[in-house]
Design an enzyme around this catalytic site. Structure first.
Site: not given
Ligand code: GLN
Length: 212
Positions: A48, A78, A171, A173
């Protein structure tokens, strides 16, 4: 309808693949102009701090805030959740303070860098959501306007929604989970065409002749 995936750093490719799997066109967003034609935006996992710096440097902060203010859905996973938080308890500067939550980065410590968990997310149905946690944050405070979507067994909050903003500490994905992306696609479609169901009939003529 197209959904943007912020592609400055991190795990954006997997979000593009997940969008393709549900038949939604994804747009890799690197320039402010990439945002012009999107109905929603996904902020992927990654780092981040690096993402925040690149968002500033590439002039993406204001256009992304404008997109969110227009009511288009934003979905952070996240690192993306960290970017959307009002407060980062580690003292990091905030990027898009759109979610009334406080997060702690890397909340699971060194011993437990990564793990997977099955989560109950009521609004996504009975089948549990399989979440992959990688140096994940945790939500330590959620404001009154925030819907808690998922908790770990010990009660810690790992998925939230506040109006048009959705975020997960994990996550989806990376586990072949498509339901969060479907939710975001539905929210984006409603943002584009708020006629159905919301009481705001922007396209009354479309309803003419409809059988009841
Ligand atoms: N630990 C990362 C951060 O603090 C987030 C990790 C991830 O996105 N998988 O930015």
């Amino acid at each position: 309808m197209r959904i943007g995936v912020l592609a400055v750093q991190g795990a954006f490719a997997e979000h593009m693949t997940t969008l393709a799997a549900i038949g939604v066109e994804g747009v890799a967003v690197r320039l402010p102009s990439d945002l012009e034609d999107v109905s929603g935006l996904i902020l992927p996992g990654g780092e981040s701090t690096a993402q925040r710096r690149l968002i500033e440097r590439w002039g993406l902060r204001e256009p992304i805030l404008d997109l969110a203010r227009s009511g288009a859905p934003l979905f952070g996973t996240c690192a993306g959740m960290i970017l959307l938080a009002h407060d980062i308890l580690d003292g990091d500067p905030v990027t898009f303070p759109l979610l009334d939550i406080a997060v702690r980065r890397n909340a699971f410590g060194r011993q437990l860098d990564s793990f997977e968990a099955d989560l109950r997310v009521l609004m996504l149905g009975d089948r549990p959501v399989h979440g992959v946690f990688i140096r994940a944050p945790v939500v330590e405070r959620a404001g009154l306007g925030v819907d808690v979507l998922a908790r770990l067994e010990d009660g810690r909050i790992v998925a939230v929604r506040e109006r048009n903003i959705v975020a997960t500490a994990f996550h989806p994905e990376l586990a072949g989970e498509t339901r969060f992306h479907r939710l975001v696609a539905t929210m984006a479609a409603e943002h584009d065409d708020p006629g159905e169901g919301s009481g705001r009939r922007h396209h009354p003529t479309r309803r003419m002749g409809q059988a009841r």
